[in-house]
Scaffold this motif. Structure first.
Motif: not given
Lengths: 225, 171
Positions: B65, B70, B77, B81, B119, B151, B155-156, B159
């Protein structure tokens, strides 16, 4: 036992354990008894040999007699059969031996002259029982893994969603997590369950490329119950 | 049918599981559970899922990342994210990943390209409720949930939120 009797491409877990001897062989026997005892009992109940005794005793007798034989698993590997078929064939021979032995001593009234046709066949009944038994075993293994990894809550979410059919939204209310989180928790356990179940089918003799087909065949059997 | 069709429940005298952990299974239950184990055809993203699920998956992801497409607009992040990247920026990252994927010659660059694809796709769904890829919704949801399961945070959550975005969370 020669190292070539169990190629690494098939039956890896059983082949390796048997090759270890002693404790490894005991682990294989334990696995066989845990997964196949109940399917064999179901098979036995579907046959005309039910007069021979209690299913549990008969199956235990079979295991005690056959699993002790040194070449039992190497002969299975050479046969190319699924382990459940190999066990069923061996069980049929065992029942035949018991029948001959018992006929000499049993009173005539105990021996049935004929038994009405059974539908489904004992083989089909055994396959259905096998399907339930390996799902059960895979769930136990997934549960144990969750417990050892501190994922008890994940297990509950998995069970409530996949087993009891609760939606993620309903689970969110019941477990105090978001629907999205519940979906991930269930997914995490589903991966463990899937791995266990596929490994159990591999132990039964299915090659890596055959496992999906084997699952579809078991699905076919259980969905027509 | 056999005289007794009760499925096994471990050792009957001493159940191996607490009652609330695993109730008895019927054939209908087994059918439902068996279908869970069918893997279906192998998807390219399975390589990424496998890589992320290894013990060093989080460290590997962090490296990818911070060095891949990304990172084009800043720290992944914050941008992905936390939702600081605009929808256009997310689209740009995804587009870069597509050409990266087409030109990749080794497994590592393919994995990096997939990170740079999924992502921003997840971020667009999470932060803008917008699908920036043409994959069927059901297929995408499955992939996103699989990624969420392998992840760590944040991230979890990204997603899983993306997977269930715009849905009634029925499944």
């Amino acid at each position: 036992m020669g190292g070539n009797e169990f190629p690494t491409t098939q039956n890896t877990w059983i082949g390796q354990r048997v090759h270890e001897g002693g404790g490894g062989r005991a682990a294989v026997n334990q696995h066989v008894m845990r997964v196949y005892a109940w399917p064999l009992q179901v098979y036995f109940r579907g046959t005309r040999d039910r007069w021979l005794g209690e299913p549990e005793d008969i199956v235990h007798g079979f295991f005690a007699d056959r699993l002790a034989k040194p070449g039992f698993f190497s002969d299975w590997q050479k046969s190319g059969l699924r382990l459940r078929r190999w066990l069923m064939n061996g069980f049929c021979f065992y029942l035949s031996e018991l029948r001959h032995a018992r006929r000499k001593t049993a009173s005539v009234s105990l021996i049935p002259e004929s038994v009405e046709d059974e539908t489904p066949t004992p083989e089909e009944q055994m396959d259905r029982a096998f399907a339930v038994a390996i799902v059960r075993q895979a769930m136990e293994q997934a549960y144990e893994q969750c417990r050892s990894e501190g994922l008890g809550e994940h297990w509950q979410v998995f069970l409530k969603h996949h087993y009891q059919g609760m939606t993620y939204r309903a689970l969110a209310g019941a477990c105090g997590v978001s629907p999205a989180r519940a979906a991930v928790m269930a997914r995490t356990v589903a991966r463990k369950f899937r791995r266990s179940l596929r490994e159990l089918l591999a132990r039964d003799g299915a090659g890596p490329d055959e496992i999906d087909r084997e699952l579809e065949s078991l699905l076919e059997i259980t969905s027509h119950a | 049918m056999p005289e007794e069709q009760h499925p096994p429940h471990g050792d009957r005298k001493k159940p191996s599981l607490p009652e609330d952990a695993l109730p008895e299974l019927t054939e209908a239950d087994a059918t439902r559970m068996l279908s869970l184990a069918i893997s279906g055809p192998l998807r390219p993203v399975d390589d990424l899922i496998e890589r992320l699920s290894r013990p060093d998956g989080a460290k590997w992801l962090s490296r990818v990342l911070s060095a891949g497409p990304t990172a084009a607009f800043g720290a992944a992040r914050e941008q992905i994210a936390d939702g600081k990247a605009s929808l256009e920026q997310l689209r740009a990252i995804k587009q870069t990943s597509k050409s990266l994927l087409q030109n990749s010659k080794d497994p590592q660059s393919r994995l990096t390209a997939m990170v740079s694809y999924f992502f921003p796709v997840a971020a667009a769904l999470t932060h803008y409720d917008e699908s920036i890829c043409s994959r069927p919704r059901e297929e995408l949801e499955t992939v996103l949930l699989d990624l969420a399961a392998v992840t760590d945070e944040p991230w979890s959550s990204m997603f899983s939120t993306a997977a269930l975005s715009g849905e009634d969370a029925q499944g």
